[in-house]
Write a protein that holds these residues in place. Structure first.
Motif, mmCIF file in Angstrom:
data_model
loop_
_atom_site.group_PDB
_atom_site.id
_atom_site.type_symbol
_atom_site.label_atom_id
_atom_site.label_comp_id
_atom_site.label_asym_id
_atom_site.label_seq_id
_atom_site.Cartn_x
_atom_site.Cartn_y
_atom_site.Cartn_z
ATOM 1 N N GLN A 86 3.151 -2.013 4.221
ATOM 2 C CA GLN A 86 4.406 -1.038 3.473
ATOM 3 C C GLN A 86 5.483 -2.419 3.041
ATOM 4 O O GLN A 86 5.777 -3.172 3.728
ATOM 5 C CB GLN A 86 5.097 -0.478 4.793
ATOM 6 N N ALA A 88 7.796 8.237 1.414
ATOM 7 C CA ALA A 88 6.900 7.127 1.083
ATOM 8 C C ALA A 88 6.030 7.493 -0.137
ATOM 9 O O ALA A 88 5.682 8.388 -0.521
ATOM 10 C CB ALA A 88 5.991 6.507 2.188
ATOM 11 N N THR A 112 9.000 2.423 0.623
ATOM 12 C CA THR A 112 9.866 3.372 1.180
ATOM 13 C C THR A 112 11.142 2.809 0.633
ATOM 14 O O THR A 112 11.586 1.604 0.621
ATOM 15 C CB THR A 112 9.849 3.617 2.406
ATOM 16 N N ASP A 155 2.517 6.058 -2.306
ATOM 17 C CA ASP A 155 1.409 5.016 -2.076
ATOM 18 C C ASP A 155 1.104 4.301 -3.377
ATOM 19 O O ASP A 155 0.999 5.114 -4.583
ATOM 20 C CB ASP A 155 0.120 5.856 -1.599
ATOM 21 N N ASP A 165 0.937 -1.126 0.009
ATOM 22 C CA ASP A 165 0.093 0.049 -0.068
ATOM 23 C C ASP A 165 0.940 1.193 0.083
ATOM 24 O O ASP A 165 0.345 2.319 -0.484
ATOM 25 C CB ASP A 165 -1.128 -0.145 1.082
ATOM 26 N N THR A 166 2.032 1.045 0.544
ATOM 27 C CA THR A 166 3.161 2.199 0.550
ATOM 28 C C THR A 166 4.528 1.582 0.318
ATOM 29 O O THR A 166 4.810 0.372 1.009
ATOM 30 C CB THR A 166 2.872 3.160 1.635
ATOM 31 N N HIS A 212 5.274 8.263 -9.135
ATOM 32 C CA HIS A 212 4.886 9.355 -8.509
ATOM 33 C C HIS A 212 5.292 10.676 -9.352
ATOM 34 O O HIS A 212 4.423 11.574 -9.732
ATOM 35 C CB HIS A 212 5.479 9.448 -7.203
#
Ligand code: SAH
Length: 256
Positions: free
Chosen positions: A165, A119, A97, A121, A94-95, A204
């Motif tokens: 995560q 992070a 890093t 998503d 879901d996320t 992103h």
């Protein structure tokens, strides 16, 4: 609307490539083969990015620029970090890093410098559709694909799907010590791998929806290297193929 399907290892996409409809073609760019065609009725570009964040980021950028993909799904294997996860479980991000990003003290640890975030998503509907496909595939098809003997050997008693995560970095994590460190710094992380958060950053930056699915191949500890190729061949390849096939077949047919 073209979907990009990306993996780090050949076994993770081999069966999908074989299933592409006749008429698919290959474009060779930057040492990678981009397979362009239809998969279960959807326009897709399937590509082997190879291992690591740079490889994944470069491939993602090419998918967006050269092939105009509008969504990206990454499929692969990962090491389990959180307590209670088992080999053969599926983790859907879901996320994500980058656990090896550290420009401190100039920027907080994990934050991507000048981007202001640590992070990224996954897109909710892609994430949920992948999780649903994974649950259904585990319940209905997994037992026919992975032999009972192998499931016993790997202690895959009742594989489950987890959403949470994912931590990515340019390092194959293979010691209990590293697992303890990662659990300390990223206590929410379920799994560790080497590409997902790089795909996430590029998506992103370009506003492209994406999702990441990982089959747990190991516990990222001192046994992580054991029989990795065999797991890919006899377990992960079936997961990747079966779950993505369900995911694609469940999507409404494209309307072009
Ligand atoms: N030892 C392997 C190397 C593969 S690298 C070999 O001999 O072939 C590991 C690949 O699987 C990467 O694409 C990474 O994303 C994923 N992966 C699986 N388990 C991992 C772990 N414990 N740490 C980091 N990446 C892992």
């Amino acid at each position: 609307m073209t979907l990009g399907i990306v993996a780090a290892l050949h076994e993770e996409i081999a069966d999908l490539l074989a299933e592409m409809a006749p008429g698919a073609h290959v474009e060779h760019i930057g040492m990678r083969d981009y397979h362009v065609g239809k998969l279960h009725g959807h326009d897709c570009v399937i590509v082997l990015a190879r291992i690591g964040k740079v490889a994944a980021a470069a491939t993602t950028a090419a998918l967006i620029h050269r092939f105009d993909v509008r969504e990206i799904v990454f499929t692969g294997v990962a090491g389990g970090l959180a307590h209670g996860l088992s080999v053969g479980d599926v983790v859907i991000a879901d996320t994500l890093t980058q656990h090896d990003m550290d420009a401190s003290p100039l920027f907080p640890r994990f934050e991507i410098p000048l981007l202001g975030r640590a992070a990224f998503d996954a897109e909710a509907s892609l994430r949920d559709a992948l999780a649903q496909a994974a649950r259904e595939w585990l319940a209905d098809e997994m037992a026919a694909q992975v032999s009972a003997a192998l499931r016993t050997e790997l202690r895959m008693s009742a594989p489950r799907v987890h959403v949470g995560q994912i931590a990515s970095g340019d390092r194959f994590v293979s010691s209990a010590h590293e697992v303890t460190l990662l659990r300390g710094t990223l206590p929410q992380a379920l799994a560790v791998e080497m590409e997902g958060a790089a795909v996430a950053q590029v998506c992103h930056e370009y506003g492209i929806p994406f999702a990441v699915m990982r089959t747990l191949s190991d516990a990222a500890d001192d046994t992580a290297h054991v029989d990795f190729p065999r797991f890919l061949r006899e377990v992960a390849s079936h997961y990747s193929h079966g779950i993505l096939r369900r995911f694609l077949c469940a999507r409404s047919a494209p309307s072009n």
